[in-house]
Design a protein around this motif. Structure first.
Motif, PDB file in Angstrom:
ATOM      1  N   ARG A 215       0.626  -1.438  -0.148  1.00  0.00           N
ATOM      2  CA  ARG A 215      -0.385  -0.138   0.178  1.00  0.00           C
ATOM      3  C   ARG A 215       1.197   1.587  -0.018  1.00  0.00           C
ATOM      4  NH1 ARG A 215      -5.390  -0.845   3.406  1.00  0.00           N
ATOM      5  NH2 ARG A 215      -6.542  -2.643   1.836  1.00  0.00           N
ATOM      6  N   LYS A 216       2.288   1.089   0.019  1.00  0.00           N
ATOM      7  CA  LYS A 216       2.934   2.694   0.029  1.00  0.00           C
ATOM      8  C   LYS A 216       2.740   3.567   1.260  1.00  0.00           C
ATOM      9  CE  LYS A 216       5.020   4.123  -3.411  1.00  0.00           C
ATOM     10  NZ  LYS A 216       4.963   5.476  -4.227  1.00  0.00           N
ATOM     11  N   ILE A 217       2.329   2.806   2.545  1.00  0.00           N
ATOM     12  CA  ILE A 217       1.908   3.299   3.311  1.00  0.00           C
ATOM     13  C   ILE A 217       2.979   2.982   4.889  1.00  0.00           C
ATOM     14  CG2 ILE A 217      -0.114   3.615   5.533  1.00  0.00           C
ATOM     15  CD1 ILE A 217      -1.586   3.102   4.157  1.00  0.00           C
ATOM     16  N   GLY A 218       3.335   4.532   5.243  1.00  0.00           N
ATOM     17  CA  GLY A 218       4.599   4.294   6.779  1.00  0.00           C
ATOM     18  C   GLY A 218       3.682   4.715   7.797  1.00  0.00           C
ATOM     19  N   LEU A 219       4.606   3.781   8.565  1.00  0.00           N
ATOM     20  CA  LEU A 219       3.422   2.932   9.961  1.00  0.00           C
ATOM     21  C   LEU A 219       4.606   3.677  11.488  1.00  0.00           C
ATOM     22  CD1 LEU A 219       1.109   0.308   9.622  1.00  0.00           C
ATOM     23  CD2 LEU A 219       0.657   2.065   9.912  1.00  0.00           C
ATOM     24  N   VAL A 220       3.742   4.957  12.719  1.00  0.00           N
ATOM     25  CA  VAL A 220       4.648   4.483  13.678  1.00  0.00           C
ATOM     26  C   VAL A 220       3.529   4.367  14.486  1.00  0.00           C
ATOM     27  CG1 VAL A 220       5.900   6.326  14.343  1.00  0.00           C
ATOM     28  CG2 VAL A 220       6.310   7.028  11.525  1.00  0.00           C
TER      29      VAL A 220
ATOM     30  N   TYR B  71      15.665  -2.822   7.089  1.00  0.00           N
ATOM     31  CA  TYR B  71      15.124  -4.575   7.617  1.00  0.00           C
ATOM     32  C   TYR B  71      13.697  -3.559   6.592  1.00  0.00           C
ATOM     33  CZ  TYR B  71      11.371  -7.719   8.791  1.00  0.00           C
ATOM     34  OH  TYR B  71      10.536  -8.919   8.689  1.00  0.00           O
ATOM     35  N   GLY B  72      13.417  -2.247   7.104  1.00  0.00           N
ATOM     36  CA  GLY B  72      12.448  -2.218   5.513  1.00  0.00           C
ATOM     37  C   GLY B  72      12.473  -1.590   4.253  1.00  0.00           C
ATOM     38  N   VAL B  73      13.403  -1.627   3.697  1.00  0.00           N
ATOM     39  CA  VAL B  73      14.018  -1.475   2.338  1.00  0.00           C
ATOM     40  C   VAL B  73      15.136  -2.624   1.932  1.00  0.00           C
ATOM     41  CG1 VAL B  73      13.380   1.429   2.124  1.00  0.00           C
ATOM     42  CG2 VAL B  73      15.879  -0.378   3.380  1.00  0.00           C
ATOM     43  N   SER B  74      14.677  -3.604   2.720  1.00  0.00           N
ATOM     44  CA  SER B  74      15.635  -4.967   2.103  1.00  0.00           C
ATOM     45  C   SER B  74      15.736  -4.672   0.465  1.00  0.00           C
ATOM     46  CB  SER B  74      14.929  -6.054   2.815  1.00  0.00           C
ATOM     47  OG  SER B  74      13.563  -6.599   2.585  1.00  0.00           O
ATOM     48  N   LYS B  75      14.377  -5.111  -0.037  1.00  0.00           N
ATOM     49  CA  LYS B  75      14.477  -5.424  -1.477  1.00  0.00           C
ATOM     50  C   LYS B  75      14.169  -4.011  -2.602  1.00  0.00           C
ATOM     51  CE  LYS B  75      10.651  -8.674  -0.459  1.00  0.00           C
ATOM     52  NZ  LYS B  75       8.820  -8.375  -1.105  1.00  0.00           N
ATOM     53  N   GLN B  76      14.778  -3.107  -1.870  1.00  0.00           N
ATOM     54  CA  GLN B  76      15.124  -1.853  -2.917  1.00  0.00           C
ATOM     55  C   GLN B  76      16.645  -1.904  -2.978  1.00  0.00           C
ATOM     56  OE1 GLN B  76      14.113   2.499  -1.280  1.00  0.00           O
ATOM     57  NE2 GLN B  76      11.875   1.487  -0.745  1.00  0.00           N
ATOM     58  N   LYS B  77      16.838  -0.938  -4.099  1.00  0.00           N
ATOM     59  CA  LYS B  77      18.136  -0.797  -4.635  1.00  0.00           C
ATOM     60  C   LYS B  77      19.171   0.308  -4.047  1.00  0.00           C
ATOM     61  CE  LYS B  77      17.843  -2.028 -10.457  1.00  0.00           C
ATOM     62  NZ  LYS B  77      17.692  -2.033 -11.191  1.00  0.00           N
ATOM     63  N   ASN B  78      19.996   0.281  -4.023  1.00  0.00           N
ATOM     64  CA  ASN B  78      21.004   1.153  -2.740  1.00  0.00           C
ATOM     65  C   ASN B  78      20.406   1.856  -2.120  1.00  0.00           C
ATOM     66  OD1 ASN B  78      22.688   1.969  -5.343  1.00  0.00           O
ATOM     67  ND2 ASN B  78      20.941   2.942  -5.763  1.00  0.00           N
TER      68      ASN B  78
ATOM     69  N   LYS C 272      21.370   0.406   1.299  1.00  0.00           N
ATOM     70  CA  LYS C 272      22.091   1.498   2.304  1.00  0.00           C
ATOM     71  C   LYS C 272      22.410   2.842   2.447  1.00  0.00           C
ATOM     72  CE  LYS C 272      26.662   0.040   5.194  1.00  0.00           C
ATOM     73  NZ  LYS C 272      27.447  -1.016   5.392  1.00  0.00           N
ATOM     74  N   GLU C 273      22.210   2.881   0.828  1.00  0.00           N
ATOM     75  CA  GLU C 273      22.710   4.540   1.466  1.00  0.00           C
ATOM     76  C   GLU C 273      21.189   4.803   1.873  1.00  0.00           C
ATOM     77  OE1 GLU C 273      23.180   2.339  -1.048  1.00  0.00           O
ATOM     78  OE2 GLU C 273      25.161   3.028  -2.150  1.00  0.00           O
ATOM     79  N   ARG C 274      19.800   4.791   1.317  1.00  0.00           N
ATOM     80  CA  ARG C 274      19.100   5.460   1.509  1.00  0.00           C
ATOM     81  C   ARG C 274      18.393   5.865   2.882  1.00  0.00           C
ATOM     82  NH1 ARG C 274      15.252   9.322   1.127  1.00  0.00           N
ATOM     83  NH2 ARG C 274      12.623   7.887   2.261  1.00  0.00           N
TER      84      ARG C 274
ATOM     85  N   PRO D 258      11.147   3.418   2.742  1.00  0.00           N
ATOM     86  CA  PRO D 258      10.686   2.943   1.434  1.00  0.00           C
ATOM     87  C   PRO D 258       9.848   4.620   0.837  1.00  0.00           C
ATOM     88  CG  PRO D 258       9.387   1.859   3.450  1.00  0.00           C
ATOM     89  CD  PRO D 258      10.062   2.969   3.814  1.00  0.00           C
ATOM     90  N   ASN D 259       9.986   5.247   1.286  1.00  0.00           N
ATOM     91  CA  ASN D 259       9.157   6.388   0.363  1.00  0.00           C
ATOM     92  C   ASN D 259       7.898   6.338   0.223  1.00  0.00           C
ATOM     93  OD1 ASN D 259      11.610   8.581  -0.574  1.00  0.00           O
ATOM     94  ND2 ASN D 259      12.067   6.697  -1.667  1.00  0.00           N
ATOM     95  N   PRO D 260       6.764   6.491   1.473  1.00  0.00           N
ATOM     96  CA  PRO D 260       5.461   6.162   1.682  1.00  0.00           C
ATOM     97  C   PRO D 260       4.998   7.455   1.045  1.00  0.00           C
ATOM     98  CG  PRO D 260       5.920   6.749   3.627  1.00  0.00           C
ATOM     99  CD  PRO D 260       7.762   6.506   2.594  1.00  0.00           C
ATOM    100  N   SER D 261       3.570   6.644   0.171  1.00  0.00           N
ATOM    101  CA  SER D 261       2.727   8.267  -0.378  1.00  0.00           C
ATOM    102  C   SER D 261       1.801   8.884   0.866  1.00  0.00           C
ATOM    103  CB  SER D 261       1.693   7.459  -1.276  1.00  0.00           C
ATOM    104  OG  SER D 261       2.082   6.981  -2.491  1.00  0.00           O
TER     105      SER D 261
END
Length: 326
Positions: free
Chosen positions: A79-84, A102-109, A111-113, A150-153
């Motif tokens: 859903r591209k929703i971040g929860l705190v 852990y939250g961006v394990s499937k993204q490229k780069n 570690k930089e993010r 993850p850059n959520p909407s």
């Protein structure tokens, strides 16, 4: 950017509703605070938007796409929703950097993010520490960084400051929402603290017993509440009953309900509507003093004032411009 259409949810097959016909929209990059007492439906609304519950009626759209309806349910992780949350929900066996990765394990780069959001929340120097080695405020900023990575909407903050003491809560609240505004992310901020809502939200949505009572900008909501209930959420508000109107000699429109905020009562000052009163009890509250008054017509009234040296007999009043009418 977020559109809620006639959303309803019952947990007992329609006998009672946790949410009933809730509709509202949220513009991109805005912060909307959701305020209400316990049982008002705040948690149910968050769970429906995040995908943890299915609606009984209505739909939810995010970025122009339906993510929840009777016919279509997008899984929470898509859903591209971040929860705190207030509990932070950090993995105790992972370092701060690893928690965010852990939250961006499937993204490229990835570690930089992760390092980018750590810098954003001001915790770059602590990336190798574990959650138990951080203060509550630092842990909350890590939770925010992980949600933003993850850059959520949409970012949802569910009572994020309720575990913190008053001074730290105010400091962290300002830091967190400064970061949120800097990123331009759209946010829903669920809180029971109306001062938090007034200080950071572009608009505020009031829930009562599962229904939307009012949604407006923070300033409008404070100055133009549509009911005594809404007014009372944002400060001590006293309803002007018929007997109080008689005491202050202020005949008002009999077809309306009227109230006045505590801060608009004036002591020993010229006002349009005045009553004399005897001070029955004084309670010292630090910066203020609470007075229990007996008005000359026998009515009792409790007000809070910054005046420390109040005589046994006083004159109390208010002006017509400060009367709230519903």
């Amino acid at each position: 950017m977020l559109k809620i259409n006639s959303l309803s949810k019952s947990f007992d097959r329609g006998k009672t509703f946790a949410l009933k016909d809730v509709s509202f929209e949220l513009e991109k990059a805005n912060v909307c605070a959701i305020v209400g007492e316990s049982g008002s439906g705040k948690t149910t609304l968050v769970r429906l938007i995040s995908g943890l519950e299915r609606p009984d009626h209505g739909s939810i759209e995010l970025d122009g796409k339906t993510i929840s309806s009777l016919r279509k349910i997008i899984p929470p992780e898509k859903r591209k929703i971040g929860l705190v949350f207030q509990e932070y929900a950090l993995f105790p066996h992972l370092t701060i950097l690893e928690n965010i990765l852990y939250g961006v394990s499937k993204q490229k780069n990835k570690k930089e993010r992760a390092k980018e959001v750590l810098e954003l929340v001001g915790l770059t120097s602590l990336e190798k520490r574990y959650p138990h080695q951080l203060s509550g405020g630092q842990q909350q900023r890590v939770a925010l960084a992980r949600a933003l990575a993850p850059n959520p909407s949409l970012l949802i903050l569910d009572e994020p400051f309720s575990n913190l003491d008053a001074m730290l809560r105010m400091q962290l609240r300002n830091q967190v929402f400064e970061i949120i505004k800097k990123t331009g992310v759209t946010a829903l901020f669920v809180t029971h603290d109306t001062q938090d809502a007034l200080s950071v939200a572009d608009e505020i949505l009031i829930l009562q017993e599962g229904e939307v009572i009012q949604k407006d900008g923070a300033a409008n909501l404070y100055t133009k509440p549509n009911s005594v209930y809404v007014a009372s959420l944002f400060g001590n508000t006293i309803q002007l009953t018929n007997t109080l109107q008689e005491a202050f000699q202020c005949p008002l429109n009999i077809d309306c309900c009227h109230a006045i905020r505590n801060e608009n009562f004036n002591i020993n000052t010229e006002c349009e509507y005045i009553s004399h009163a005897t001070v029955i009890k004084k309670t010292f509250l630090g910066e203020t003093v609470q007075l229990l008054l007996k008005l000359d017509n026998g009515e009792q009234l409790s007000v809070v004032t910054k005046e420390k040296n109040v005589a046994e007999r006083i004159r109390i009043g208010f002006d017509s411009k400060d009367v709230l009418e519903f």
